[in-house]
Design an enzyme around this catalytic site. Structure first.
Site, PDB file in Angstrom:
ATOM      1  N   GLY A   3       1.642  -2.873  -4.341  1.00 20.12           N
ATOM      2  CA  GLY A   3       0.872  -3.456  -5.433  1.00 20.12           C
ATOM      3  C   GLY A   3       1.758  -3.856  -6.603  1.00 20.12           C
ATOM      4  N   ILE A  34       3.413   4.017  -0.756  1.00 28.15           N
ATOM      5  CA  ILE A  34       3.718   2.656  -0.311  1.00 28.15           C
ATOM      6  C   ILE A  34       2.637   1.685  -0.779  1.00 28.15           C
ATOM      7  CG2 ILE A  34       4.190   1.201   1.684  1.00 28.15           C
ATOM      8  CD1 ILE A  34       5.170   3.661   3.158  1.00 28.15           C
ATOM      9  N   ASP A  35       1.373   2.098  -0.724  1.00 24.13           N
ATOM     10  CA  ASP A  35       0.305   1.248  -1.256  1.00 24.13           C
ATOM     11  C   ASP A  35       0.556   0.897  -2.714  1.00 24.13           C
ATOM     12  OD1 ASP A  35      -1.426   0.879   0.932  1.00 24.13           O
ATOM     13  OD2 ASP A  35      -2.326   2.840   0.653  1.00 24.13           O
ATOM     14  N   VAL A  36       0.936   1.892  -3.490  1.00 25.72           N
ATOM     15  CA  VAL A  36       1.195   1.650  -4.917  1.00 25.72           C
ATOM     16  C   VAL A  36       2.401   0.737  -5.091  1.00 25.72           C
ATOM     17  CG1 VAL A  36       1.878   2.753  -7.069  1.00 25.72           C
ATOM     18  CG2 VAL A  36       0.108   3.798  -5.653  1.00 25.72           C
ATOM     19  N   ASP A  77      -1.042   3.967   4.718  1.00 22.51           N
ATOM     20  CA  ASP A  77       0.154   4.439   4.038  1.00 22.51           C
ATOM     21  C   ASP A  77       0.934   5.442   4.875  1.00 22.51           C
ATOM     22  OD1 ASP A  77       1.631   6.361   2.017  1.00 22.51           O
ATOM     23  OD2 ASP A  77       1.236   4.514   0.909  1.00 22.51           O
TER      24      ASP A  77
END
Length: 425
Positions: A174, A169-171, A140
């Site tokens: 997703g 960014i990961d969230v 991230d």
């Protein structure tokens, strides 16, 4: 009450945050998600420093509640073949390895499509499936650095780069992955066609910065570092120190600015030609406050805020129609809203060895069937049942387990929701 994705089966080979969060959305909306993990310890998020949590620590449960656990080694011919057999029963296939990895085991899109032509297949990666950088690893904060996000945070142009304080960014990838999958399922129901989805952290980062990215692509405008100020540029859309903390305020329009000035005893600013563009300020219609001498206005506001309590101003300004919030820590906000009526938030409670709470999916639906009634399974808890579906008997599963190809955990009592969530499930 039925849930929107009941009847959909998802094979999920993803790990850590981005992929598991995408499939968590699908699971909570009713899909049967089969989480495929390495038999030797499972995915990395199962790692816990608290022995009482076993192999389902809070961080793992929060993103994997409601899924079934199939523990097998996709790197072995037997493991990969069992995944392909299960793919015949699936609607969705998710993976978030580096591009090219799953192809080594015959689990890439073309291989799965050959046996399941209408599969919705989602690959999540750092840089996308094509391009010179596609094989790079991504985390991230690295993607925040790459895409300019770090340089959009900070108080002034010469300040050091500053990352967002959580894996934003990961969230985001997703969330976008789950949105793309649901859209593809709708198309498949209408046209019968499968879909390949290339979701990447780079694309998600640009969507998070969408207005700024669009402005630069269109006319070359580089975003300014505005720190804790609001997007509009109004001097009264900022975060100011008060007697007991900080207050974020958004007096963007002349109408809001007048109310703020009245609350702070600065009514004279509304007639001060040095401070404001009075022609724009008094013009009919809607617009934002345009300062003539921004530092002068900010200085007057800063001095006024410094003599008030943030909590008191938060109440008074919101009552007057000016958006304002005292700066809080996450835990402070969650404690304040827990059990109160100030904000309507879902309350998902998953029972494991310990109760894991979340605030839902980011939205609420009136008729969505409520949260999943199951927590996260132990590693391999559904291995035997799932492999039985494709004709692998108990003795064969035991032999595969001895060879390290699979892991089969004894079935555990179904985890259930407690508290408020049970009442609405």
């Amino acid at each position: 009450m039925s849930k929107p994705l009941e009847g959909v089966r998802v094979l999920d080979l993803s790990h850590v945050i981005a992929g598991p969060l995408a499939s968590f959305y699908l699971a909570q909306m009713g899909a049967e998600v089969v989480k495929i993990e390495p038999p030797n310890g499972g995915e990395v998020m199962r790692t816990s420093k608290n022995p009482s949590e076993g192999d389902t620590p809070t961080a793992f449960v929060a993103m994997n509640a409601g899924k079934r656990s199939l523990a097998l080694d996709i790197r072995t011919p037997e493991g990969a073949e069992m995944v392909r057999s299960l793919a015949l029963t699936a609607d969705v296939f998710i993976e978030n390895f580096r591009p090219g990895v799953v192809a080594r085991y015959g689990l890439d899109f073309e291989s799965i499509k050959a046996i399941k032509p209408d599969i919705v297949y989602c690959s999540i990666s750092g840089y996308g499936q094509t391009g010179e950088w596609s094989g790079r690893g991504a985390y991230d904060h690295v993607v925040q650095a790459l895409t300019g996000m770090m340089m959009m945070s900070g108080e002034h142009p010469d300040a050091p780069p500053l990352k967002v304080g959580f894996p934003v960014i990961d969230v985001a990838v997703g969330m976008l992955g789950s949105l793309s999958i649901v859209s593809a399922l709708h198309r498949r129901a209408r046209d019968g066609a499968g879909q390949y989805i290339d979701a990447s952290m780079v694309q998600a980062s640009l969507m998070l910065m969408y207005p700024a990215a669009s402005a630069f692509l269109t006319d070359g405008t580089e975003p300014r570092r505005i720190g804790n100020r609001g997007y509009t540029g109004s001097p009264a859309a900022d975060t100011y120190p008060c007697l007991d903390g900080w207050l974020a305020v958004a007096a963007n329009t002349p109408q809001q600015f007048r109310k703020l000035a009245a609350t702070l005893g600065l009514e004279a600013l509304c007639e001060d030609a040095r401070a404001l563009d009075l022609e724009a300020f008094n013009a009919p219609g809607r617009g934002f406050v345009i300062p003539r001498d921004a530092e002068y206005v900010i200085g007057r506001l800063r001095a006024a805020f410094a003599s008030h309590k943030a909590a008191d101003l938060e109440t008074r300004l919101n009552a007057a129609g000016v958006p304002a919030a005292r700066v809080r820590r996450l835990g402070e906000f969650l404690r304040e809203t827990d059990g109160s009526d100030c904000v309507g938030l879902p309350d998902f409670r998953f029972s494991q060895q310990h109760e894991v709470r979340t605030r839902g999916l980011g939205f609420s639906c009136a008729d969505d069937g409520g949260p999943s009634a199951r927590g996260a399974e132990a590693l391999g808890q559904s291995t035997q049942a799932l492999l039985a579906e494709i004709g692998v008997g108990a003795e064969a599963v035991a032999a595969l387990a001895r060879a390290g190809v699979v892991r089969s955990a004894p079935a555990a009592p179904a985890a259930s929701l407690t508290g408020k969530a049970a009442a609405i499930a």
